[in-house]
Design a protein around this motif. Sequence first.
Motif, short mmCIF file in Angstrom:
data_model
loop_
_atom_site.label_atom_id
_atom_site.label_comp_id
_atom_site.label_asym_id
_atom_site.label_seq_id
_atom_site.Cartn_x
_atom_site.Cartn_y
_atom_site.Cartn_z
N TYR A 132 -16.26 -25.88 -2.66
CA TYR A 132 -15.49 -24.91 -1.86
C TYR A 132 -14.18 -25.54 -1.36
O TYR A 132 -13.13 -24.91 -1.39
N PHE A 133 -14.26 -26.79 -0.91
CA PHE A 133 -13.07 -27.47 -0.38
C PHE A 133 -12.31 -28.25 -1.47
O PHE A 133 -11.35 -28.95 -1.15
N GLN A 134 -12.79 -28.13 -2.71
CA GLN A 134 -12.15 -28.80 -3.86
C GLN A 134 -12.05 -30.31 -3.63
O GLN A 134 -11.00 -30.93 -3.80
N MET A 135 -13.20 -30.89 -3.23
CA MET A 135 -13.30 -32.33 -3.03
C MET A 135 -14.42 -32.89 -3.89
O MET A 135 -15.32 -32.17 -4.32
N GLU A 136 -14.36 -34.18 -4.14
CA GLU A 136 -15.39 -34.85 -4.94
C GLU A 136 -16.65 -35.02 -4.10
O GLU A 136 -16.59 -35.44 -2.94
N ASN A 137 -17.80 -34.71 -4.71
CA ASN A 137 -19.09 -34.82 -4.02
C ASN A 137 -19.62 -36.25 -4.14
O ASN A 137 -19.93 -36.70 -5.25
N PRO A 138 -19.74 -36.99 -3.02
CA PRO A 138 -20.26 -38.37 -3.10
C PRO A 138 -21.72 -38.44 -3.52
O PRO A 138 -22.21 -39.51 -3.88
N ASN A 139 -22.42 -37.28 -3.50
CA ASN A 139 -23.84 -37.26 -3.86
C ASN A 139 -24.08 -36.72 -5.26
O ASN A 139 -25.24 -36.46 -5.63
N ALA A 140 -23.02 -36.56 -6.04
CA ALA A 140 -23.18 -36.06 -7.41
C ALA A 140 -24.08 -37.00 -8.22
O ALA A 140 -23.92 -38.22 -8.18
N GLY A 141 -25.05 -36.42 -8.91
CA GLY A 141 -25.97 -37.20 -9.73
C GLY A 141 -27.24 -37.64 -9.03
O GLY A 141 -28.22 -38.00 -9.69
N TYR A 142 -27.24 -37.58 -7.70
CA TYR A 142 -28.41 -38.09 -6.98
C TYR A 142 -29.56 -37.08 -6.92
O TYR A 142 -30.70 -37.46 -6.66
N GLU A 143 -29.27 -35.81 -7.20
CA GLU A 143 -30.36 -34.84 -7.29
C GLU A 143 -31.25 -35.17 -8.48
O GLU A 143 -32.47 -35.06 -8.42
N GLU A 144 -30.64 -35.62 -9.57
CA GLU A 144 -31.42 -36.03 -10.74
C GLU A 144 -32.22 -37.30 -10.45
O GLU A 144 -33.37 -37.45 -10.90
N GLN A 145 -31.63 -38.22 -9.68
CA GLN A 145 -32.38 -39.41 -9.25
C GLN A 145 -33.61 -39.00 -8.44
O GLN A 145 -34.70 -39.55 -8.62
N LEU A 146 -33.43 -38.03 -7.54
CA LEU A 146 -34.53 -37.53 -6.72
C LEU A 146 -35.61 -36.90 -7.60
O LEU A 146 -36.81 -37.15 -7.41
N ARG A 147 -35.20 -36.09 -8.59
CA ARG A 147 -36.16 -35.44 -9.48
C ARG A 147 -36.99 -36.49 -10.24
O ARG A 147 -38.22 -36.38 -10.34
N LYS A 148 -36.32 -37.51 -10.77
CA LYS A 148 -37.03 -38.55 -11.52
C LYS A 148 -37.98 -39.34 -10.63
O LYS A 148 -39.09 -39.72 -11.05
N ALA A 149 -37.57 -39.58 -9.39
CA ALA A 149 -38.44 -40.31 -8.45
C ALA A 149 -39.68 -39.50 -8.13
O ALA A 149 -40.80 -40.03 -8.08
N LEU A 150 -39.49 -38.20 -7.91
CA LEU A 150 -40.63 -37.31 -7.65
C LEU A 150 -41.58 -37.30 -8.85
O LEU A 150 -42.80 -37.40 -8.71
N LEU A 151 -41.00 -37.18 -10.05
CA LEU A 151 -41.81 -37.13 -11.26
C LEU A 151 -42.61 -38.41 -11.44
O LEU A 151 -43.80 -38.38 -11.78
#
Length: 417
Positions: A131-150
């Motif tokens: 929305y603010f057209q800024m870079e997300n510092p947490n990009a990619g970490y949702e996939e890290q979370l998914r793999k950790a859960l799995l």
Amino acid sequence: MDGFIEKRQMFYSQIDNFWHDISGEEYALLDIKKESVKNIERLRLATEQIGHIFYKTAPLLRRLDNETFARLGFPRETHAFLRLKTTPIESVIARLDLVVMGDKIKLLELNADTPTFIKETFYVNGKVCDYFQMENPNAGYEEQLRKALLTAVTYCAPIKGSNIIFASHPDNEEDKHTTLYLKELLEIDSRYMDFNQLRIVNEPIIESRQIILSPGLYDANGNKIDLLYRQTYPIEHLIHDEDPLTKEKVGQMLMKLVEQKELAILNPPSAFLLQSKAIMALIWGLHEERHSFYTQEEHEIIERYFLATYLDPDEFLHKGQTYVKKPAFGREGDTVEIYSSTGTKVAEDTHKTYQEELSVYQEFIELPQIDIQTVQGPKRAHYMYGSFYINGEASAIGVRAGGQITDNTSYFLPIGI
């Protein structure tokens, strides 16, 4: 402000199953805190190093006797549970609360067992960055979370067709949708149920000399549960749960099932072992003694990031230092009190849920402040970082903004590069 209120409502209403308001009060800000890559990297390095200290300490804690467990605030009913090591990793999802003061980073506490602030940080933060057209510092970490859960789930329930249940108390919107978010993120066969739908069988049920039901936890369909994911339900509350009709201590019965390997739970028992804030007093005490349990490098990490923490205020009173009194298992700032260098109470949280529990006494630090935009207009707020530690690795980072005591009225302030 009318236009801003409508703009915020329109933006957050597009995010499914998110509690941008809680109990009718603003929670998620349509605002963003600008971060440098350097600061994010510093926070993740601190998270890795602090997490290492806690994880190294965990095996030592499991060897403690019951008397020492009690001195660290752990209820008697949990002592056998605390010694269990059911997964290779101590905690799947943990969150460190960190304060940045110039070139210093300090740890306020670790929530190793039931951290919240997950969907906000891993998912919603990215939407606000867009929305603010800024870079997300947490990009990619949702996939890290998914793999950790799995990884954790397949370790605890390795058999195909295992009955995996994600559970919460459905009357709490944040708890329910955090639990559902993790379930959906996992993308494997599992179901959501509320705790009231689950049934504990403590002893074998026998009919016609045949075991009809063996000991275990059963879902609403009468099927035995192999793995229970109870992300937001604290063990220290669970031990007091009882059946309203039979008055049986069903929470303690559930813990006994885990001890007997009739049920696996996540986060694992070892996460609860690290939950008591008194563990920080133990770590600090070993550090002050320069105990050989920690290496020279580890002592430097403790000195750099940890705050002086004790089980009584004497050291602070002797030195004339301001300090904070915190319940060992407190959450959301509940029952936290701030004392002056003379021992006079100068601030406190209005909630007193944990008044009867063990407290720790921690060196006081002033939280930094920032200007935020709310639906009521601009405000000045204190803030701190919630930095996630996922399967032993630094992960997504978020900011809570509010008072000097960060409580359940604090705001979610998104961050962007």
